[in-house]
Motif scaffolding. Sequence first.
Motif, PDB file in Angstrom:
ATOM      1  N   PHE A 282     -40.931 164.488  70.036  1.00 31.71           N
ATOM      2  CA  PHE A 282     -42.218 164.685  68.830  1.00 31.71           C
ATOM      3  C   PHE A 282     -42.102 163.776  67.720  1.00 31.71           C
ATOM      4  O   PHE A 282     -42.764 163.905  66.620  1.00 31.71           O
ATOM      5  N   ILE A 283     -41.460 162.666  67.832  1.00 33.66           N
ATOM      6  CA  ILE A 283     -41.264 161.659  66.816  1.00 33.66           C
ATOM      7  C   ILE A 283     -42.541 161.228  66.287  1.00 33.66           C
ATOM      8  O   ILE A 283     -42.736 160.804  65.254  1.00 33.66           O
ATOM      9  N   PHE A 284     -43.607 161.035  67.163  1.00 31.39           N
ATOM     10  CA  PHE A 284     -44.860 160.562  66.806  1.00 31.39           C
ATOM     11  C   PHE A 284     -45.503 161.612  65.737  1.00 31.39           C
ATOM     12  O   PHE A 284     -46.226 161.029  64.865  1.00 31.39           O
ATOM     13  N   GLY A 285     -45.436 162.621  65.959  1.00 29.76           N
ATOM     14  CA  GLY A 285     -45.974 163.510  65.036  1.00 29.76           C
ATOM     15  C   GLY A 285     -45.272 163.644  63.618  1.00 29.76           C
ATOM     16  O   GLY A 285     -46.087 163.820  62.651  1.00 29.76           O
ATOM     17  N   ILE A 286     -44.007 163.388  63.556  1.00 28.99           N
ATOM     18  CA  ILE A 286     -43.169 163.061  62.365  1.00 28.99           C
ATOM     19  C   ILE A 286     -44.008 161.819  61.502  1.00 28.99           C
ATOM     20  O   ILE A 286     -44.036 161.870  60.292  1.00 28.99           O
ATOM     21  N   ILE A 287     -44.223 160.755  62.418  1.00 26.07           N
ATOM     22  CA  ILE A 287     -44.882 159.562  61.720  1.00 26.07           C
ATOM     23  C   ILE A 287     -46.049 159.928  61.355  1.00 26.07           C
ATOM     24  O   ILE A 287     -46.502 159.337  60.065  1.00 26.07           O
ATOM     25  N   ALA A 288     -47.082 160.563  61.936  1.00 22.81           N
ATOM     26  CA  ALA A 288     -48.293 160.723  61.769  1.00 22.81           C
ATOM     27  C   ALA A 288     -48.587 161.720  60.428  1.00 22.81           C
ATOM     28  O   ALA A 288     -49.209 161.557  59.697  1.00 22.81           O
ATOM     29  N   GLU A 289     -47.569 162.517  60.252  1.00 20.83           N
ATOM     30  CA  GLU A 289     -47.718 163.488  59.240  1.00 20.83           C
ATOM     31  C   GLU A 289     -47.298 162.755  57.840  1.00 20.83           C
ATOM     32  O   GLU A 289     -47.833 162.881  56.803  1.00 20.83           O
ATOM     33  N   PHE A 293     -53.022 158.436  59.673  1.00 16.18           N
ATOM     34  CA  PHE A 293     -53.739 157.682  60.765  1.00 16.18           C
ATOM     35  C   PHE A 293     -53.438 156.338  60.700  1.00 16.18           C
ATOM     36  O   PHE A 293     -53.284 155.723  61.423  1.00 16.18           O
ATOM     37  N   ILE A 294     -53.373 155.714  59.310  1.00 10.00           N
ATOM     38  CA  ILE A 294     -52.753 154.091  59.516  1.00 10.00           C
ATOM     39  C   ILE A 294     -51.388 154.135  59.780  1.00 10.00           C
ATOM     40  O   ILE A 294     -51.356 153.065  60.674  1.00 10.00           O
ATOM     41  N   GLY A 295     -50.625 154.980  59.525  1.00  9.85           N
ATOM     42  CA  GLY A 295     -49.149 154.794  60.133  1.00  9.85           C
ATOM     43  C   GLY A 295     -49.253 154.799  61.486  1.00  9.85           C
ATOM     44  O   GLY A 295     -48.560 154.201  62.370  1.00  9.85           O
ATOM     45  N   ALA A 296     -49.848 155.888  62.097  1.00  9.30           N
ATOM     46  CA  ALA A 296     -49.885 156.189  63.517  1.00  9.30           C
ATOM     47  C   ALA A 296     -50.283 154.989  64.178  1.00  9.30           C
ATOM     48  O   ALA A 296     -50.115 154.396  65.254  1.00  9.30           O
ATOM     49  N   SER A 297     -51.493 154.547  63.609  1.00 14.10           N
ATOM     50  CA  SER A 297     -52.246 153.130  64.164  1.00 14.10           C
ATOM     51  C   SER A 297     -51.275 152.040  64.085  1.00 14.10           C
ATOM     52  O   SER A 297     -51.480 151.284  65.261  1.00 14.10           O
ATOM     53  N   SER A 301     -50.528 149.884  67.436  1.00 15.21           N
ATOM     54  CA  SER A 301     -50.743 148.680  67.441  1.00 15.21           C
ATOM     55  C   SER A 301     -49.635 147.746  68.121  1.00 15.21           C
ATOM     56  O   SER A 301     -49.919 146.704  68.601  1.00 15.21           O
ATOM     57  N   LEU A 302     -48.298 147.954  67.460  1.00 20.90           N
ATOM     58  CA  LEU A 302     -47.288 147.218  67.930  1.00 20.90           C
ATOM     59  C   LEU A 302     -46.966 147.640  69.222  1.00 20.90           C
ATOM     60  O   LEU A 302     -46.553 146.573  69.987  1.00 20.90           O
ATOM     61  N   PHE A 303     -47.169 148.648  69.882  1.00 21.02           N
ATOM     62  CA  PHE A 303     -47.061 148.781  71.595  1.00 21.02           C
ATOM     63  C   PHE A 303     -47.977 147.822  72.012  1.00 21.02           C
ATOM     64  O   PHE A 303     -47.870 147.286  73.234  1.00 21.02           O
ATOM     65  N   PHE A 304     -49.181 147.797  71.513  1.00 21.14           N
ATOM     66  CA  PHE A 304     -50.247 147.130  72.280  1.00 21.14           C
ATOM     67  C   PHE A 304     -49.906 145.412  72.277  1.00 21.14           C
ATOM     68  O   PHE A 304     -50.097 144.754  73.132  1.00 21.14           O
ATOM     69  N   LEU A 305     -49.322 145.237  71.202  1.00 24.73           N
ATOM     70  CA  LEU A 305     -48.763 143.785  70.916  1.00 24.73           C
ATOM     71  C   LEU A 305     -47.454 143.406  71.920  1.00 24.73           C
ATOM     72  O   LEU A 305     -47.382 142.616  72.437  1.00 24.73           O
ATOM     73  N   LEU A 306     -46.675 144.689  71.951  1.00 18.81           N
ATOM     74  CA  LEU A 306     -45.597 144.314  72.914  1.00 18.81           C
ATOM     75  C   LEU A 306     -46.130 144.266  74.476  1.00 18.81           C
ATOM     76  O   LEU A 306     -45.571 143.466  75.215  1.00 18.81           O
TER      77      LEU A 306
END
Length: 392
Positions: A282-289, A293-297, A301-306
Motif C-alpha cells: 500500500f505504498i501508493f496510499g502513503i504517497i497519495a496522503e 492527487f498531484i503527487g499520485a498523478s 505519469s512516470l509509469f506511463f512514460l516508462l
Amino acid sequence: MENDKTSQQKLDYNLLFILFLMAIISAIAIDSAEPFLPLRLQEVNFSQKQLVWYGIGAFVIAATMIIDYDRLFQIAWYLYGFGMLLLLGLELEVPGTQTIKGATSWYSLGLLGNFQPSELMKIFIIIVLSRIIVNHREKNPNPTLQDDFKLLGKLVGATLPPLLLLMKQPDLGMSMVFTAILGSLILVSGIRWRIIFGIIFSGITAAAALVFIFFQFPDFFHKYILEDYQLDRFYGWLAPYEYSNEQGFQLIRSLLAIGSGELYGKGYGNLEVYLPEAHTDFIFGIIAEQFGFIGASIVISLFFLLVYRMIHTALESHDLFGSYLCAGVIGMITFQVFQNIGMTIGLLPITGLPLPFISYGGSSLATYMLAIGLVLNVRSRTKKFMFASDQE
C-alpha cells in the motif's frame, strides 16, 4: 549507411532517468511509512535497503547489457528448466523454503533475506514464450488458421506448468501476472484476431459463470475454487464496510488515506491514517496522503512514460525476438501497476502484488531491473540505417 553508434551511445537515458526518479520517490515513500511498521521492523532502515537494492539492480542492468540478448534465445529452455526446478523445490518443501501468510513462495537466504523464485520465473517465461513465437513464425511465414491454434497451444502449454505450481503455493497475484504476460504476448504474436476475440469472449463468459456460482452456490465456490484467505479478499473488496474489522480493513484504510490527501496532500511525514503493509503493498496510499492527487498523478505519469519508452524500443527493433521480449516486459509491468493501484482504490481485489520500482522488495526490485536491462539490451543492439539517394 549504417549508423555506428556504440551501445553506450544508444542507451535510453530517458528510461534510466525515469528509474532514477522512481528510486528517489521510493526511498522517500518507504522512509515516511516507517511509523506504521510493526515494532520489530522499525529498527530496520528499509529506505536505505531499498536504495542498496537499486544499486544491486544497476549492476544487474549492467550485467544484462554485456550479454547479447540473442544468447538468451539459445539458452531459453535451460533458463525455463532452472526456474521450474526452483518452483518444484517449493512444492516439495525442500530445506530452506519459507511459508509466509499461508503461501510457500520463498527461499530463505539468511542475511540476504528471502528470495521468491516466481519473480525470476517471470523473466524466464517471457524469454521462452518469445522464442516459441519467433520459431513458429520462421517455420510458418504464411500461417493458416490451424497454425495459429498450434502456436496458441504451444504458448499455453509452456505457461501452464509454472502457473499450476504458483496456484498450488497458493499465489493468486503472481498467477495473474503470468496470465497477463501470456496474454500480452498472444496479442502481438500474429495470431488471428478472431481467435483472440474468441479467447476474450470465453474469458468473460468464465468470469460471469464464476460470479454466478459465487452468489448462487457459495459453498461449492468455497470448497472447490478458492482458498479461505482468497475468498476473504473478495468479501473485503465487494463489501468492505460490512467487513470493516477484518477482510475490508485494508481497503477502507487505503481509501481513507488516499481521500484525505485531497489535491495537494498533507505534506511529507504528515500521516494520520494507519495503513497496514504501508512500505510494500500500500505504498501508493502513503504517497497519495502526503502529496495528494498531484503527487499520485506524477507517479502514474512516470509509469506511463516508462511504458512509452519500452513501447518505442519494441517498435524500433528490427529483430522479432527483441520486440517480443519488450512486449512481455511491458505486459508484466503494466499489469502489476494497474493491479496494485487498482486494489488501493477499490477498483480490483487485494492480491498482495507490490507497486513496481516503488514498493519495498529485494527480489522483486531486482527482477524489475533485470527486465529493464533486457529492454535496454534490445535498444542498444538495434541498428539504425540511413538511406540517401546518390545524385549526380
